[in-house]
Design an enzyme around this catalytic site. Structure first.
Site, short mmCIF file in Angstrom:
data_model
loop_
_atom_site.label_atom_id
_atom_site.label_comp_id
_atom_site.label_asym_id
_atom_site.label_seq_id
_atom_site.Cartn_x
_atom_site.Cartn_y
_atom_site.Cartn_z
N GLY A 17 103.72 -5.04 53.15
CA GLY A 17 103.40 -3.72 52.62
C GLY A 17 104.67 -2.89 52.56
N VAL A 18 104.52 -1.57 52.65
CA VAL A 18 105.68 -0.70 52.46
C VAL A 18 106.79 -0.98 53.47
CG1 VAL A 18 104.59 1.20 53.78
CG2 VAL A 18 106.45 1.72 52.23
N GLY A 62 96.81 9.29 48.40
CA GLY A 62 97.35 10.65 48.41
C GLY A 62 98.80 10.75 48.00
N GLU A 136 97.52 18.03 51.54
CA GLU A 136 96.38 17.35 52.17
C GLU A 136 96.16 18.05 53.50
OE1 GLU A 136 96.33 12.96 52.01
OE2 GLU A 136 98.08 13.14 50.75
N HIS A 248 89.13 8.40 58.59
CA HIS A 248 89.33 9.27 57.42
C HIS A 248 88.02 9.99 57.15
CE1 HIS A 248 90.32 10.71 53.43
NE2 HIS A 248 91.57 10.32 53.61
N ARG A 296 93.00 15.87 59.57
CA ARG A 296 91.83 15.03 59.30
C ARG A 296 91.00 14.69 60.52
NH1 ARG A 296 94.86 9.86 56.80
NH2 ARG A 296 95.01 11.35 55.13
N HIS A 355 90.44 4.27 59.35
CA HIS A 355 91.46 4.35 58.30
C HIS A 355 92.85 3.97 58.77
CE1 HIS A 355 93.44 5.82 54.72
NE2 HIS A 355 94.08 6.76 55.37
N ARG A 390 97.65 10.97 63.01
CA ARG A 390 98.72 11.00 61.99
C ARG A 390 98.46 12.10 60.96
NH1 ARG A 390 98.85 8.86 56.90
NH2 ARG A 390 96.92 7.70 57.29
#
Ligand code: SIN
Length: 555
Positions: A17-18, A62, A136, A248, A296, A355, A390
Site C-alpha cells: 500500500g502507500v 477523503g 474532515e 469510522h 471521528r 476502520h 487518528r
C-alpha cells in the site's frame, strides 16, 4: 522436509500500500536491491483483479492532510499552519500522541506529498490551479487535498504502483517469519507457489496494514488481519495501543451484509452533510460544539450510543444539500446507487464500522522498531502520531512520510550489517523451524478457516466493539483463551492478536479516543500511558505500561 528455495536482496518490503510502495520508490533511489512480498492473489492478465488486492490505500477516500505544499498558507506563515495541524492531531489523539513524532511527520508532509506529485500523483485543483482542499472531522481548517473527488487512495496507489514498476515482487506469497540473530534481521521466511523458502536480507519493512478484518463489519479489504504485528512480535519487537481500534462513524449500512462495507467519506460531512437519528433529530446536537465535524471517535461514539438508546441499527447522513454530489463524491455515489440509494436526493443509512488500527508495532518516525533491521510503516506501525484516535486523513500522510524515509535507514543498516552469510541464515532458518514447526501440516481446510474467522469476528464485534464494558470484555478474554486450544493451529496468531486487543481494552478503565467504556464513561488523567505487549520466551504475550514507548535500539 523439502529443501527451501533461497534468494537474497538488500531490503524486503512486506505489503504494497502507500507505505510499502513509497519505500519501494525511495529504495530504488538509494540503489537498494529490493523485493516486495505481496500475499494477494493476482495475475497480469486478469484486468478486474486489482494488482495488490489487500492494500487498503486504494479504497481510501477523503484525502491527504498536508500542510506545507506550495500555494498554501498564503495568509498564514508556514510555522503557524504546521502548529495548527499539530494541535488538531494532538486533540484528536486524546492525550496519547507523542508530540515529537507528530511534529516530525507533519513537518515532513509537504516534501513527501511533493515527491508523490513529482513521481506522477495527480490531485484535484481549482480553475486557478490551486489545490482543492476539504475538511474532515477534527480539522480546524481546510487542509486535505484529494484526487478524483473522493478517489484519493486509488490515485495514490496508481501513482506509486507506476513509480515502483519493475521492482521485483513475489506474488501470492506469504511471509511466515522474520529470521534474526543477536544483531538483528537476517532474512524472511516465505511461502509462495514454489513452496517454502527464505530470503537473506539485512533489512525488512513491515507495511502490512491494519486489522479491520478481525471485526464483523469493516472498511478494510479481505486480507487485512494484523499479520505484520504477529511477525514483529515473534521477531522480538513490541506492539502498543492495541485497544484503540478506530471505528469510522459513517459506513454504508445494510442489515444483511457483513465483511467489507463501503465508506461514506468524512469529507461528505466536511462539505456540509448532516447526521440524523431514526426519529429525525440532529444526532450531534448537544454532544460537541463542532457537531458533524468533531473528531471521528466522538461522532462514532455518539452514533453507537444513539443506536443503542433507540434500539435501531442505523443512523442517517443527509448530503442532499451538497451541490453536484455525484461530481464531488463519485465513489460514494456509485456505492450508494449500487445499494439503491440516490445520495443527491435521499439520506444515506450509515453505522460505525472498524476502520483503522491506531496502535501497532512500536516504531519511530523513520520506521525503526526494537529489532535492528526491522522497520514498520503505515497502519501496522505505532509511531505516536495517532495516539488514542487518528485524525482523519493523517494516515496516507504518515505512510508517505515514513515510507519515503525508511530506505535511507535500510541503507545504513546494510552498510553496518554487511552481506548476510549463508551459514548465518541457514542457522537462523533451522532455529526458526525448530521453534515454530513450520513444516508441520496444519490439517485444516479453507472452509474451516473461514468458519473460524467468522467466529472470531463475531466475538470481537459483539464484545470488543464500538462500546465496551467489563463483563463482555472479560467474556471475550476467556473465550479467546479457550479458542487457543479449540481453533486450528493456523489461527494461533490471529487469536493471540485478538486476545491482546481484548485484554488491553479490559484493562483500560476509562473512555479515551477510539476506546469507549460504558462502565467508565470519562477520561482518567492517570491512565495517560500506552499498554505495550511483547512475547516471552514461551511465545506468550506479556504487557507493561509506558509513556510514549520508543524503539529499544534508539535508547
Ligand atoms: C474518510 O474519507 O472518511 C476516511 C479518511 C481517513 O480514514 O483518514
Amino acid at each position: 522436509m523439502a529443501t527451501p528455495w533461497i534468494m537474497d536482496c538488500d531490503l524486503v518490503i512486506i505489503g504494497a500500500g502507500v507505505a510499502g510502495l513509497s519505500a519501494a520508490v525511495a529504495a530504488r533511489e538509494q540503489g537498494l536491491r529490493t523485493l516486495i512480498i505481496d500475499k494477494g492473489r493476482w495475475s497480469e492478465g486478469a484486468r478486474k483483479i486489482p494488482r495488490y488486492p489487500n492494500a487498503a490505500t486504494k479504497i481510501a477516500q477523503g484525502g491527504i492532510a498536508v500542510t506545507g505544499l506550495t500555494d498554501q498558507e498564503e495568509t498564514t506563515p508556514l510555522s503557524e499552519a504546521l502548529a495548527v495541524h499539530v494541535a488538531d492531531t494532538l486533540d484528536a489523539g486524546a492525550g496519547l500522541c507523542d508530540k515529537t513524532a507528530v511534529e516530525s511527520i507533519i513537518a515532513g508532509g509537504g516534501e513527501a506529498v511533493q515527491k508523490l506529485i513529482d513521481v506522477g500523483g495527480v490531485f484535484d485543483r481549482t480553475a486557478r490551479g490551486e489545490w482543492k482542499r476539504t475538511r474532515e472531522g477534527g480539522h480546524s481548517v481546510r487542509r486535505i487535498i484529494h484526487a478524483g473527488g473522493d478517489a484519493t487512495g486509488a490515485e495514490v496507489q496508481r501513482a506509486l504502483e507506476e513509480a515502483s514498476a519493475g521492482i521485483a515482487c513475489l506474488q501470492n506469497a506469504r511471509a511466515t517469519t522474520i529470521l534474526t540473530d543477536k544483531d538483528g534481521v537476517l532474512g524472511v521466511g516465505v511461502n509462495d507457489p514454489r513452496g517454502v523458502g527464505y530470503i537473506a536480507t539485512p533489512a525488512v519493512l513491515l507495511a502490512t496494514g491494519g486489522n479491520g478484518q478481525l471485526f464483523n463489519v469493516t472498511t478494510s479489504p479481505e486480507g487485512v488481519r494484523g499479520e505484520g504485528l504477529s511477525l514483529a512480535l515473534r521477531a522480538g519487537a513490541r506492539v502498543a495501543d492495541l485497544e484503540f481500534t478506530q471505528f469510522h462513524p459513517t459506513v454504508l449500512f445494510d442489515a444483511k451484509r457483513i465483511g467489507r462495507r463501503p465508506l461514506i467519506s468524512e469529507a461528505v460531512r466536511g462539505e456540509g452533510a448532516l447526521l440524523y437519528d431514526s426519529a429525525g433529530n440532529r444526532l450531534m446536537e448537544g454532544i460537541d460544539p463542532r457537531l458533524e465535524l468533531a473528531p471521528r471517535d466522538i461522532v462514532a461514539r455518539a452514533i453507537a450510543l444513539r443506536l443503542a438508546e433507540t434500539g435501531t441499527d442505523c443512523a442517517w447522513l443527509d448530503g442532499t444539500g451538497i451541490a453536484d454530489f455525484h461530481k464531488r463524491f463519485p465513489t460514494v455515489t456509485e456505492n450508494c446507487l449500487e445499494a439503491g440509494i440516490d445520495p443527491q436526493h435521499e439520506r444515506i443509512p450509515i453505522a460505525p464500522a472498524a476502520h483503522y488500527q491506531s496502535g501497532g508495532i512500536v516504531a519511530d518516525t523513520y520506521g525503526r522498531t526494537d529489532v535492528p533491521g526491522l522497520f514498520a510503516a503505515g497502519e501496522c506501525a505505532r509511531t505516536g502520531l495517532h495516539g488514542a484516535n487518528r485524525l482523519a486523513s493523517n494516515s496516507l500522510l504518515e505512510g508517505l512520510v515514513v515510507g519515503f524515509r525508511v530506505p535511507q535507514e535500510a541503507r545504513a543498516r546494510l552498510l553496518a550489517r554487511g552481506k548476510i552469510s549463508s551459514g548465518d541464515i541457514a542457522r537462523a532458518w533451522a532455529r526458526d523451524a525448530r521453534a515454530h514447526q513450520r513444516d508441520y501440516p496444519y490439517g485444516d481446510t479453507p472452509v474451516q478457516r473461514r468458519q473460524e474467522r467468522r467466529q472470531l469476528q463475531k466475538l470481537m464485534s459483539s464484545k470488543v466493539g464500538v462500546t465496551r464494558s467489563a463483563a463482555p470484555l472479560q467474556e471475550a478474554v476467556d473465550e479467546l483463551t479457550t479458542m487457543h486450544t479449540t481453533l486450528s493451529r493456523r489461527m494461533h496468531d490471529t487469536v493471540q492478536l485478538c486476545s491482546m486487543i481484548a485484554e488491553a481494552a479490559l484493562l483500560r478503565e476509562e473512555t479515551r479516543g477510539g476506546h469507549t467504556r460504558l462502565d467508565y464513561p470519562a477520561q482518567n488523567p492517570d491512565l495517560r500511558y500506552s499498554r505495550v505487549f511483547a512475547l516471552n520466551s514461551e511465545g506468550d504475550p506479556e504487557h507493561t505500561t509506558e509513556i510514549h514507548p520508543q524503539p529499544r535500539q534508539n535508547k
